[in-house]
Design a protein around this motif. Structure first.
Motif, mmCIF file in Angstrom:
data_model
loop_
_atom_site.group_PDB
_atom_site.id
_atom_site.type_symbol
_atom_site.label_atom_id
_atom_site.label_comp_id
_atom_site.label_asym_id
_atom_site.label_seq_id
_atom_site.Cartn_x
_atom_site.Cartn_y
_atom_site.Cartn_z
ATOM 1 N N LEU A 123 0.622 -1.031 -0.032
ATOM 2 C CA LEU A 123 -0.033 -0.111 0.243
ATOM 3 C C LEU A 123 0.886 1.260 -0.155
ATOM 4 C CD1 LEU A 123 -2.597 -1.295 2.627
ATOM 5 C CD2 LEU A 123 -2.779 -1.012 -0.065
ATOM 6 N N ASP A 124 1.929 1.280 0.638
ATOM 7 C CA ASP A 124 2.811 2.295 0.814
ATOM 8 C C ASP A 124 3.550 2.580 -0.522
ATOM 9 O OD1 ASP A 124 2.350 2.855 3.407
ATOM 10 O OD2 ASP A 124 4.379 2.162 4.246
ATOM 11 N N ALA A 125 4.084 1.584 -1.385
ATOM 12 C CA ALA A 125 4.470 1.640 -2.649
ATOM 13 C C ALA A 125 3.420 2.219 -3.625
ATOM 14 C CB ALA A 125 4.903 0.283 -3.296
ATOM 15 N N ILE A 126 2.127 1.755 -3.513
ATOM 16 C CA ILE A 126 1.095 2.099 -4.494
ATOM 17 C C ILE A 126 0.718 3.795 -4.220
ATOM 18 C CG2 ILE A 126 -1.400 2.058 -4.671
ATOM 19 C CD1 ILE A 126 -1.343 -0.962 -4.150
ATOM 20 N N THR A 127 0.980 4.144 -3.096
ATOM 21 C CA THR A 127 0.711 5.558 -2.774
ATOM 22 C C THR A 127 1.916 6.301 -3.185
ATOM 23 O OG1 THR A 127 -0.590 5.100 -0.945
ATOM 24 C CG2 THR A 127 0.590 7.331 -0.926
ATOM 25 N N HIS A 129 4.170 5.785 -5.595
ATOM 26 C CA HIS A 129 4.068 5.667 -7.271
ATOM 27 C C HIS A 129 2.987 6.061 -7.893
ATOM 28 C CE1 HIS A 129 8.252 3.698 -7.198
ATOM 29 N NE2 HIS A 129 7.844 2.646 -6.262
ATOM 30 N N GLY A 130 1.844 6.303 -7.296
ATOM 31 C CA GLY A 130 0.861 6.745 -7.606
ATOM 32 C C GLY A 130 0.091 5.594 -8.647
ATOM 33 N N PHE A 131 0.299 4.456 -8.144
ATOM 34 C CA PHE A 131 -0.219 3.284 -9.140
ATOM 35 C C PHE A 131 -2.051 3.258 -8.650
ATOM 36 C CE2 PHE A 131 3.866 1.042 -8.354
ATOM 37 C CZ PHE A 131 4.409 1.638 -9.539
ATOM 38 N N ASP A 132 -2.735 3.129 -9.997
ATOM 39 C CA ASP A 132 -4.286 3.129 -9.783
ATOM 40 C C ASP A 132 -4.538 1.523 -9.986
ATOM 41 O OD1 ASP A 132 -3.496 3.388 -12.403
ATOM 42 O OD2 ASP A 132 -5.049 4.976 -12.742
ATOM 43 N N ALA A 133 -3.972 0.712 -10.476
ATOM 44 C CA ALA A 133 -4.207 -0.809 -10.674
ATOM 45 C C ALA A 133 -2.913 -1.672 -10.465
ATOM 46 C CB ALA A 133 -4.722 -0.793 -12.067
ATOM 47 N N LEU A 152 -11.412 -7.553 -11.797
ATOM 48 C CA LEU A 152 -11.051 -6.000 -11.320
ATOM 49 C C LEU A 152 -11.701 -6.167 -9.821
ATOM 50 C CD1 LEU A 152 -11.344 -3.737 -14.336
ATOM 51 C CD2 LEU A 152 -9.448 -5.005 -13.524
ATOM 52 N N SER A 153 -10.808 -5.961 -9.010
ATOM 53 C CA SER A 153 -11.252 -5.957 -7.499
ATOM 54 C C SER A 153 -10.914 -4.692 -6.840
ATOM 55 C CB SER A 153 -10.480 -7.080 -6.667
ATOM 56 O OG SER A 153 -10.973 -7.337 -5.443
ATOM 57 N N PHE A 154 -12.059 -4.001 -6.521
ATOM 58 C CA PHE A 154 -11.826 -2.566 -5.928
ATOM 59 C C PHE A 154 -11.049 -2.636 -4.670
ATOM 60 C CE2 PHE A 154 -13.906 0.637 -3.494
ATOM 61 C CZ PHE A 154 -13.546 1.879 -4.350
ATOM 62 N N ARG A 155 -10.583 -1.566 -4.536
ATOM 63 C CA ARG A 155 -9.845 -1.236 -3.329
ATOM 64 C C ARG A 155 -10.086 0.165 -2.791
ATOM 65 N NH1 ARG A 155 -9.062 -6.032 -3.848
ATOM 66 N NH2 ARG A 155 -7.544 -7.186 -2.896
ATOM 67 N N ASP A 156 -10.602 0.362 -1.474
ATOM 68 C CA ASP A 156 -10.919 1.785 -1.259
ATOM 69 C C ASP A 156 -9.660 2.803 -0.916
ATOM 70 O OD1 ASP A 156 -10.133 1.160 1.476
ATOM 71 O OD2 ASP A 156 -11.953 0.664 2.185
ATOM 72 N N ALA A 157 -10.023 4.013 -0.361
ATOM 73 C CA ALA A 157 -8.929 4.833 -0.212
ATOM 74 C C ALA A 157 -8.006 4.601 1.050
ATOM 75 C CB ALA A 157 -9.480 6.076 0.381
ATOM 76 N N ARG A 177 -13.402 2.470 -13.328
ATOM 77 C CA ARG A 177 -13.176 3.996 -12.772
ATOM 78 C C ARG A 177 -13.005 3.935 -11.229
ATOM 79 N NH1 ARG A 177 -18.132 7.559 -14.218
ATOM 80 N NH2 ARG A 177 -17.196 7.414 -16.302
ATOM 81 N N VAL A 178 -11.783 4.675 -10.833
ATOM 82 C CA VAL A 178 -11.569 4.815 -9.472
ATOM 83 C C VAL A 178 -11.677 6.290 -9.124
ATOM 84 C CG1 VAL A 178 -10.528 2.723 -9.208
ATOM 85 C CG2 VAL A 178 -9.095 4.477 -10.017
ATOM 86 N N ARG A 179 -11.689 6.856 -7.725
ATOM 87 C CA ARG A 179 -11.572 7.967 -7.391
ATOM 88 C C ARG A 179 -10.139 8.279 -6.769
ATOM 89 N NH1 ARG A 179 -16.915 8.596 -3.926
ATOM 90 N NH2 ARG A 179 -15.971 6.507 -3.337
ATOM 91 N N ALA A 180 -9.525 9.329 -6.690
ATOM 92 C CA ALA A 180 -8.448 9.809 -6.143
ATOM 93 C C ALA A 180 -8.104 8.960 -4.861
ATOM 94 C CB ALA A 180 -8.109 11.202 -5.788
#
Length: 305
Positions: A123-127, A129-133, A152-157, A177-180
């Protein structure tokens, strides 16, 4: 001459390959910053091969990342680095040890599994690098929690997964579609089985780390599992290291990934073994999935793969 109907039929592997390549291309088209998760295990190796095919002759249009617990099998790391060098791709490494050093997670101690700690590191790496998938090699046949997930499995903020909050995927239509702050996990191998993976590896002549085939190494039996003796797994009180012929059905943190006794020296031998097995590779050889009936689901809710 008119073509018969049989001329249009595809094999099971052809159908699975086509579906997976379609999903990979959809992720590349719909998301701004996807990443392919790669550990050097058989499923991620097949995922990487499919990504190559999806965009050939162009290069893979997204980065490749390994979430590294620091408790790896040498053969797997060597294969991982060799594969990246062949592709000319830069490998991003998200380190659990770095997370420990930064105080993000607590070190479980010598010889203890770091598998669960990967969630925070990922999760830290996703944040960062700004990965959205995140494209991963999970399959539904591995575990009942993974069987609940969509392609496609959704993850919240907060990076959390709610099995009740799933998007419909009728007619192979995917809603990306995902939000920021939110992101999705994509699983192109969802409909594959362990046997499918091995048959595809055989058909496409995909190389694998030697650890997947029978070899001799010292192991210690612990809680009904054969753990390879290493810097992190040493014989405890009442335990004796035994040099025996084994292979691994899956690879992960060496402290919780067990081997199986085997004489399978070739892919055909492995396929014969897998075809006769009635337990998934995770169910048979992953200690972290035996902690409770909901071990995998609990970890996935926290952000696990």
């Amino acid at each position: 001459m008119a073509l018969s109907r049989n001329d249009y039929l595809l094999s099971q592997l052809d159908v699975l390959e086509s579906e997976s390549i379609h999903i990979i291309r959809e992720v590349a088209a719909e998301f701004e910053r996807p990443v392919l998760l790669f550990s050097g295990g058989k499923d991620s190796i097949v995922m990487l091969a499919l990504a190559e095919r999806a965009f050939w002759p162009a290069r893979i249009p997204f980065p490749v990342m390994h979430v590294d617990t620091g408790h790896n099998f040498d053969e797997v790391l060597e294969f991982r680095d060799k594969r990246m060098a062949e592709l000319g791709e830069e490998l991003l490494v998200a380190s659990v040890q770095a997370s420990i050093d930064a105080g993000r997670v607590l070190d479980p101690g010598p010889g203890e599994s770091r598998n669960r700690l990967q969630s925070v590191t990922l999760l830290d790496a996703i944040t960062a690098h700004g990965f959205d998938a995140c494209i991963g090699g999970a399959r539904r046949d591995e575990d009942k929690a993974r069987a609940k997930e969509r392609v496609l499995s959704f993850r919240d903020a907060f990076g959390q997964w709610d099995p009740r909050n799933q998007r419909p995927e009728l007619w192979h239509l995917y809603h990306g579609r995902v939000r920021a702050g939110e992101h999705l996990r994509a699983f192109p191998l969802s409909d594959w089985t362990e046997l499918d993976v091995w048959q595809y590896i055989r058909r496409e002549h995909i190389p694998l780390p030697s650890i997947y085939f029978a070899h001799r190494r010292p192991v210690v039996e612990r809680d009904g599992m054969l753990l390879a003796v290493s810097d992190w797994v040493l014989p405890g009180v009442g335990e004796v290291a035994e040099d025996t012929t084994v292979r691994f059905r899956t690879v992960g943190d060496a402290t919780c990934t067990g081997a199986v006794r085997s004489r399978a020296l070739t892919i055909d031998d492995v396929i014969a073994e897998v075809a006769s097995s009635r337990v998934s590779e995770r169910g048979a050889t992953r200690a972290d999935d035996r902690l409770s009936e909901t071990s995998m689901e609990d970890r996935k809710r926290e952000g696990y793969f």
